[in-house]
Design an enzyme around this catalytic site. Structure first.
Site, PDB file in Angstrom:
ATOM      1  N   TYR A  48       0.829  -1.204   0.000  1.00 48.17           N
ATOM      2  CA  TYR A  48       0.000   0.000   0.000  1.00 48.17           C
ATOM      3  C   TYR A  48       0.865   1.257   0.000  1.00 48.17           C
ATOM      4  O   TYR A  48       0.361   2.348  -0.253  1.00 48.17           O
ATOM      5  CB  TYR A  48      -0.931   0.039   1.218  1.00 48.17           C
ATOM      6  CG  TYR A  48      -1.894  -1.109   1.345  1.00 48.17           C
ATOM      7  CD1 TYR A  48      -2.090  -2.019   0.302  1.00 48.17           C
ATOM      8  CD2 TYR A  48      -2.612  -1.306   2.513  1.00 48.17           C
ATOM      9  CE1 TYR A  48      -2.968  -3.080   0.429  1.00 48.17           C
ATOM     10  CE2 TYR A  48      -3.508  -2.363   2.648  1.00 48.17           C
ATOM     11  CZ  TYR A  48      -3.674  -3.250   1.605  1.00 48.17           C
ATOM     12  OH  TYR A  48      -4.553  -4.292   1.749  1.00 48.17           O
ATOM     13  N   HIS A 106       0.854 -11.636   1.987  1.00 46.59           N
ATOM     14  CA  HIS A 106      -0.171 -10.886   1.270  1.00 46.59           C
ATOM     15  C   HIS A 106      -0.799 -11.665   0.115  1.00 46.59           C
ATOM     16  O   HIS A 106      -2.007 -11.565  -0.119  1.00 46.59           O
ATOM     17  CB  HIS A 106       0.432  -9.583   0.735  1.00 46.59           C
ATOM     18  CG  HIS A 106      -0.585  -8.523   0.463  1.00 46.59           C
ATOM     19  ND1 HIS A 106      -0.292  -7.184   0.461  1.00 46.59           N
ATOM     20  CD2 HIS A 106      -1.902  -8.589   0.174  1.00 46.59           C
ATOM     21  CE1 HIS A 106      -1.390  -6.486   0.201  1.00 46.59           C
ATOM     22  NE2 HIS A 106      -2.374  -7.327   0.011  1.00 46.59           N
TER      23      HIS A 106
END
Length: 288
Positions: A48, A106
């Protein structure tokens, strides 16, 4: 804020604040606002590119670090024992903390076994309080659960009233693992807010459709992390613990479940190529 006990015994808030697609420049302000209205679970990730903003917001808040449940995730480009270990230390530096409460793989690509081993070591070293995975389908989840020393406490999946993840939930329940729902409000889609069943339930409880959609998840014991950059939406998203859906209402939402779109599936080769090249396209440091 209600919490749920993970399979290693620690408590995790059932509702949190996600910062996916919040720019590094905006992130500190948004997280500060979220903490101010009562969020105590903050979810970020290396991919992010806003961990530093999250860290600054938490550090500058008046809330003790022990009262914040902080999650981050290790990206594909940091996969493997050594690279993942180094990236964990870098995430801790950016987040301005000695530990994260939850550390996740992730994506189920590249050497995620090595990444998981690095997370197990981080757990032993006190750099994480719990570890888990993200976007692992039932087969991959069972595989890693059976072959690693520590069973995942959480699997973060795209989960909402139209994608209810009952198959994943069934397998994860065997290990005491919890679903953590990303995109629980379908990015505030017209389809969600226009659904007749959801609107009828919302009217019955004098709540919004978003609140009903979130309540459906948390009532199933699913951790939800809605995202909003607007304070006037952050606060209502928290207000889902003062009402309960009836058994009939919960049952009425089951038919909304459907098969996931192949275009967004992790079994779609084009999607996999997208994720494998994500860092090259979106990492701000690589674009300089």
């Amino acid at each position: 804020m209600e919490s749920i006990k993970l399979n290693n015994g620690i408590d995790m808030p059932l509702l949190g604040y996600g910062v996916y697609q919040i720019s590094p420049d905006e992130c500190e302000h948004c997280v500060s606002e979220a903490i101010g209205v009562g969020y105590r679970l903050i979810d970020t990730a290396q991919a992010y590119y806003n961990e530093e903003g999250v860290g600054r917001a938490i550090r500058r808040s008046n809330v003790p670090r022990s009262e914040i449940f902080l999650t981050t995730k290790i990206w594909i480009t940091h996969a493997g024992d050594e690279k993942a270990a180094a990236s964990i230390d870098e995430s801790l530096r950016k987040l301005r903390t000695d530990y994260v409460d939850l550390l996740l793989v992730h994506q189920p690509f590249s050497d995620y076994y090595g990444t998981y081993r690095a997370m197990e070591k981080a757990l032993k070293d006190g750099k994480a309080r719990a570890i888990g995975v993200s976007n692992f389908y039932p087969d991959s989840f069972v595989d890693i659960a059976e072959n690693m020393e520590v069973v995942s406490a959480v699997n973060q999946l795209r989960t909402n009233v139209f994608l209810q993840q009952h198959d994943s939930e069934k397998e994860m329940n065997k290990y005491g693992a919890r679903i953590m729902a990303w995109e629980p409000l379908m990015q505030a889609s017209d389809e969600l807010f226009g659904n007749v069943t959801l609107r009828a339930i919302a009217e019955n409880h004098r709540k919004t459709v978003a609140q009903v959609a979130l309540r459906y998840l948390v009532q199933r014991g699913i951790i939800a992390i809605p995202k909003s950059s607007h304070t006037d939406r952050m606060r209502p998203n928290l207000e889902v613990f003062d009402f309960t859906l009836t058994d009939a209402e919960m049952q009425s939402l089951l038919p909304l479940d459907r098969e996931p779109e192949f275009s967004r599936s992790h079994r779609n080769p084009e999607r996999i190529h997208f994720w494998l090249n994500y860092d090259k396209q979106f990492n701000p440091e690589r674009r300089r």
